[in-house]
Scaffold this active site. Structure first.
Site, PDB file in Angstrom:
ATOM      1  CB  SER A 238      -0.820  -0.089   0.955  1.00  0.00           C
ATOM      2  OG  SER A 238      -0.255   0.294   2.365  1.00  0.00           O
TER       3      SER A 238
ATOM      4  NE  ARG B  32      -1.769   5.868   1.196  1.00  0.00           N
ATOM      5  CZ  ARG B  32      -1.170   4.996   1.604  1.00  0.00           C
ATOM      6  NH1 ARG B  32      -0.100   4.928   1.945  1.00  0.00           N
ATOM      7  NH2 ARG B  32      -2.029   3.924   2.423  1.00  0.00           N
TER       8      ARG B  32
ATOM      9  CG  ASN C   9      -1.957   9.900  -4.830  1.00  0.00           C
ATOM     10  OD1 ASN C   9      -2.699  10.206  -4.721  1.00  0.00           O
ATOM     11  ND2 ASN C   9      -2.013   8.954  -3.565  1.00  0.00           N
TER      12      ASN C   9
END
Lengths: 281, 156
Positions: free
Chosen positions: A211, A215, A219
């Protein structure tokens, strides 16, 4: 910018921008990847994204050089402007660490600082006009250049796996191998549900680095892609140019928030995960 | 998504950077910050103490001032008293002196008056003798009374 046959298409533009400058070991020795050899390095583990590594190293060294030069001259008295700026960041990181991490570990704070500033700098490359550096490098004969290291999953996973190794290391160091195993096996249900517990906790543990990395990567990759789409929009007539310019400004302003926020989230989660690794139940 | 050697490079670079940061960057910076924080808090407490001291000093100064004023007032009172005493005694002295001088003058005048009276009395005697001589001229032998004539001549 140009595709292999010299014709510029939207798909070609985007595809080209998403290719790293890659060198890899093949049966014919080390080779540069490119359209001419049908991206020979794709799928090959013995490959290096020279641009990602290069920019990441450059930015990391810039960070260390800047902070080291301030640290060498750091005065207890009235600080200069640069020292005040650097101290502001250091204090911010120190505060974040102290609020979350209650053990004693001399690694956590410098680690967090490195994570925060380095990731911020890597993200910051996203705010440099999307075609500027690639075009400069193209003029210098380098065909591929992805300047935002954090849009490369290798970089984000490199960071998160390092954090993961530290989580494992400190878990075993603080709780002992047995304690660590117990934590994985006897929670959240009692020992009678051990296999289920192991599955649950194992997924939880593995989810941390995945994660973290995804992440950040997601992004920044998305942000970069939107910059490219906006750049494409700007080539679509006068209306597209005006709309694209407007959208570009808005997205860049929003992205200032995103790049800082992502660096901060990565740092905070690193601290939280390492703090959890230090907690003995 | 090509996962490749880049990942390993990144991990190695990360480890080295964190190590460098831990050894050469973090300690001096956080040291300077904490040292300054300590100094500032010390400075603040010192300032607080100083203002407290100042307050005390002000109070002390005020009380000293008051004492000094009182002392000055008593001194002035005493001085006034002494002044009037001195004036009084000077007046007394002057009066005594004046009396003395007056008395001396009076005595002298009396003496002078007495002396003048004596003198007049003597002259009166001479005149009386001379008058008497004039009256008794024939009867008096000049040679025999020469000492009286000479006395008269000396007296004139």
């Amino acid at each position: 910018m140009a595709s292999a046959n010299g014709e510029l298409t939207s798909a070609g533009y985007i595809q080209h921008h998403l290719k790293n400058l890659t060198v890899c070991q093949t049966e014919q020795g080390w080779q540069w990847s490119g359209a001419e050899n049908n991206y020979v390095c794709d799928g090959n583990f013995m490959a290096i994204h020279v641009d990602s590594v290069g920019w990441a190293l450059f930015l990391g060294i810039f960070f260390l050089w800047l902070f080291r030069s301030v640290a060498k001259k750091a005065t207890v008295g009235k600080p200069g402007k640069l020292q005040a700026f650097v101290e502001m960041i250091v204090e911010f990181v120190d505060k974040s660490v102290k609020e979350t991490f209650h053990g004693r570990n001399p690694v956590i704070a410098p680690l967090s600082l490195t994570v925060f500033v380095w990731i911020f700098l890597m993200n910051f490359m996203d705010l440099i006009p999307v075609d500027l550096l690639p075009m400069l490098f193209q003029a210098g004969g380098v065909g591929y250049m992805k300047v935002v290291p954090s849009t490369d999953p290798n970089i984000t996973f490199g960071l998160s796996l390092s954090v993961f190794l530290l989580i494992i290391y400190y878990s075993i160091k603080v709780k002992g191998p047995v304690g660590f195993f117990k934590e994985l096996a006897f929670h959240p249900f009692g020992p009678w549900m051990m296999p289920f517990n192991l599955l649950l906790e194992g997924i939880g543990l593995l989810a941390k680095p995945v994660s973290l990395a995804l992440r950040l990567f997601g992004n920044l990759y998305a942000g970069e892609l939107i910059f490219m789409l906006i750049a494409l929009l700007m080539t679509a007539g006068i209306g597209g140019f005006i709309g694209g310019t407007l959208a570009h400004v808005l997205w860049a302003v929003f992205h200032i928030l995103v790049i800082v926020l992502q660096a901060f989230i990565f740092m905070m989660l690193t601290i939280v995960y390492l703090s959890m690794a230090h907690e003995d139940h | 998504m090509n996962i490749n050697l880049t990942l390993i490079f990144e991990m190695v670079a990360f480890a080295i950077f964190v190590g460098f940061c831990m050894k050469f960057v973090w300690p001096p910076l956080i040291g300077a910050i904490e040292e300054r924080q300590k100094k500032i808090s010390e400075g603040l407490s010192a300032a607080e103490k100083a203002s407290h001291d100042l307050e005390l000093a002000k109070q002390q100064a005020a009380s000293t001032m008051k004492e000094a004023k009182q002392e000055a007032a008593t001194l002035i009172d005493q001085a006034k008293k002494r002044h009037s005493e001195i004036v009084e005694s000077a007046k007394e002295d002057a009066r005594n002196e004046a009396d003395k001088i007056l008395n001396g003058a009076r005595a002298e005048i009396e003496q002078e008056v007495n002396r003048a009276r004596e003198h007049l009395r003597g002259q009166l005697a001479t005149l009386a003798v001379a008058g008497a001589e004039k009256i008794l001229e024939r009867n008096i032998d000049a040679s025999a009374q020469n000492d009286i004539v000479e006395k008269l001549v000396a007296e004139l």
